[in-house]
Design an enzyme around this catalytic site. Structure first.
Site, mmCIF file in Angstrom:
data_model
loop_
_atom_site.group_PDB
_atom_site.id
_atom_site.type_symbol
_atom_site.label_atom_id
_atom_site.label_comp_id
_atom_site.label_asym_id
_atom_site.label_seq_id
_atom_site.Cartn_x
_atom_site.Cartn_y
_atom_site.Cartn_z
ATOM 1 N N TYR A 10 80.575 -14.695 84.855
ATOM 2 C CA TYR A 10 79.957 -16.004 84.623
ATOM 3 C C TYR A 10 80.081 -16.432 83.162
ATOM 4 O O TYR A 10 80.095 -17.631 82.869
ATOM 5 C CB TYR A 10 78.466 -15.952 84.983
ATOM 6 C CG TYR A 10 78.138 -16.328 86.407
ATOM 7 C CD1 TYR A 10 78.727 -15.657 87.470
ATOM 8 C CD2 TYR A 10 77.226 -17.330 86.683
ATOM 9 C CE1 TYR A 10 78.409 -15.983 88.778
ATOM 10 C CE2 TYR A 10 76.898 -17.663 87.989
ATOM 11 C CZ TYR A 10 77.491 -16.997 89.026
ATOM 12 O OH TYR A 10 77.171 -17.329 90.314
ATOM 13 N N LYS A 19 82.095 -2.338 92.380
ATOM 14 C CA LYS A 19 83.428 -2.273 92.975
ATOM 15 C C LYS A 19 84.217 -1.299 92.101
ATOM 16 O O LYS A 19 85.273 -1.624 91.541
ATOM 17 C CB LYS A 19 84.040 -3.684 93.024
ATOM 18 C CG LYS A 19 85.341 -3.788 93.786
ATOM 19 C CD LYS A 19 85.186 -3.671 95.303
ATOM 20 C CE LYS A 19 86.561 -3.655 95.964
ATOM 21 N NZ LYS A 19 86.481 -3.382 97.422
ATOM 22 N N ASP A 65 81.779 -4.748 99.024
ATOM 23 C CA ASP A 65 82.219 -5.188 100.358
ATOM 24 C C ASP A 65 81.408 -4.469 101.439
ATOM 25 O O ASP A 65 80.939 -5.074 102.404
ATOM 26 C CB ASP A 65 83.736 -4.995 100.553
ATOM 27 C CG ASP A 65 84.238 -3.622 100.146
ATOM 28 O OD1 ASP A 65 83.469 -2.836 99.550
ATOM 29 O OD2 ASP A 65 85.417 -3.310 100.427
ATOM 30 N N ASP A 74 74.845 -12.922 93.008
ATOM 31 C CA ASP A 74 74.818 -14.308 93.477
ATOM 32 C C ASP A 74 75.124 -14.346 94.970
ATOM 33 O O ASP A 74 74.409 -14.971 95.760
ATOM 34 C CB ASP A 74 75.858 -15.133 92.692
ATOM 35 C CG ASP A 74 75.924 -16.576 93.169
ATOM 36 O OD1 ASP A 74 74.844 -17.174 93.359
ATOM 37 O OD2 ASP A 74 77.038 -17.092 93.365
ATOM 38 N N ASP A 127 72.289 -14.621 98.481
ATOM 39 C CA ASP A 127 72.338 -15.662 99.520
ATOM 40 C C ASP A 127 72.411 -15.018 100.898
ATOM 41 O O ASP A 127 71.752 -15.456 101.844
ATOM 42 C CB ASP A 127 73.572 -16.570 99.339
ATOM 43 C CG ASP A 127 73.227 -17.873 98.622
ATOM 44 O OD1 ASP A 127 72.365 -17.840 97.728
ATOM 45 O OD2 ASP A 127 73.831 -18.913 98.960
#
Ligand code: IPM
Ligand code: MG
Length: 354
Positions: free
Chosen positions: A138, A189, A221, A245, A249
């Site tokens: 970001y 990851k 994942d 982020d 959600d």
């Protein structure tokens, strides 16, 4: 208590108005709360040509806590990136040093049928996502869209974390886990990205200070998959900005509606900005149909994390549980047989329950 109140765009003003009603109840019961409003996001751009006007930032800096609605509207999508509403949000997070984003996903038993997952998969769900908020891809440099020598355009963003950034968010996650079920799952990851390989190393080092906490690691994942397969395996999840982020959600939908989920963004000294996890929903703005409970629950988080007032926090949480038990539902969580209410009626119901 000095609060900066930043309604923002879309449904922001409507939902914040309900949270202000709740604050006014506490005020009329003798709590010393001062509130001042200012514009942010598209509203900031309209008022001062800047999604984070200087006066707004100053107010937020001087306040003990910030209550934010939401920012963004499609009508600003064609503006230069620097003045788009989202930039205002990212700048206030960065400018106030709000590196720790807490996003709980809690299922209210009465809403189990509102989830798209089977009730047995989600009932009893209570997880906390701890998302790093001021680093990662970001904010990493270099970034931008440039034209290469061959005339082709290239987009660049950079995933970066240094040790101290990882350690301080890790500490928050471990401290929260100590007050919950003492389990931290760190999401990375590390099989592909060096940044997150370092993330994993630092989490393992940090775990030595928390012998009672069980630390596990999961690739992002797999974590996305596990969240819909068996979400109750998680207690606290800690992860970087971009993974957090996305996963937050996803986690929110397990509970039936993102309209129920509050969030806190804290700095080093527990000063915080409190906002619903959801966005500005411009499609339903101004219609008085949005769910204000996430914003109201964000006020509960404010009393818990910034003002250390568990009693006030619990009072608000309890009032929300009561209105749900009474069967009041905004459109997003409505099911057959319940009482459909507007945004402002929901605010009034919470006030009555308090
Ligand atoms: C969020 C939002 C923001 C983010 C956007 C609006 C910049 O999606 O708070 O999760 O990506 O952090
Ligand atoms: Mg998001």
């Amino acid at each position: 208590m000095k609060l900066a109140v930043l309604p923002g765009d879309g449904i922001g003003p409507e939902i914040v108005a309900q949270a202000v009603k709740v604050l006014n109840v506490l005020k009329s019961d003798g709590m010393k709360i001062e509130m001042e409003q200012a514009a942010i996001g598209g509203a900031g751009y309209e008022a001062a040509g800047d999604p984070l006007p200087e006066a707004t930032f100053k107010l937020a800096q001087e306040a003990d806590a910030v209550l934010l609605g939401a920012v963004g509207d499609w009508k600003y999508d064609s503006l230069p990136r620097d003045v788009r509403p989202e930039r205002g949000l990212l700048r206030i997070r960065k400018g106030l040093g709000l590196f720790a984003n807490l996003r709980p996903a809690l299922l209210y038993p009465e809403l189990a049928s509102a989830s798209t997952l089977k009730p047995e998969v989600v009932s009893g769900l209570d997880l906390m996502i701890v998302r790093e908020l001021t680093g990662d891809i970001y904010f990493g440099q270099p970034r931008g869209i440039a034209t290469l020598d061959n005339g082709e355009r290239e987009g660049v963003n950079t995933m970066r974390y240094n040790e101290s950034e990882i350690r301080r968010i890790g500490r928050i996650a471990f401290d929260i886990a100590m007050k919950r079920n003492k389990k931290v799952c760190s999401v990375d990851k590390a099989n592909v990205l060096e940044t997150t390989e370092l993330w994993r190393q630092v989490m393992i080092e940090l775990a030595k200070d928390y012998p009672e906490v069980e630390l596990s690691h999961m690739y992002v994942d797999n974590a996305a998959m596990q969240l819909v397969r068996a979400p109750k395996q998680f207690d606290v999840m800690v992860t970087g900005n971009i993974f957090g982020d996305i996963l937050s959600d996803e986690a929110s939908m397990l509970t039936g509606s993102i309209g129920m989920l509050p969030s806190a963004s804290l700095d080093e000294h527990n000063k915080g900005m409190y906002e619903p996890s959801h966005g500005s929903a411009p499609d339903i703005a101004g219609k008085d149909v949005a769910n204000p409970l996430a914003t109201i629950l964000s006020v509960a988080m404010m009393f818990k994390y910034t003002f250390n007032d568990e009693a006030a926090s619990n009072r608000i949480d309890k009032a929300v549980k009561t209105v749900i038990a009474q069967g009041h539902r905004t459109a997003d969580i409505w099911t057959e047989g319940c009482n459909k209410v507007s945004c402002s009626q929901m605010g009034d119901a919470v006030v009555a329950a308090m």
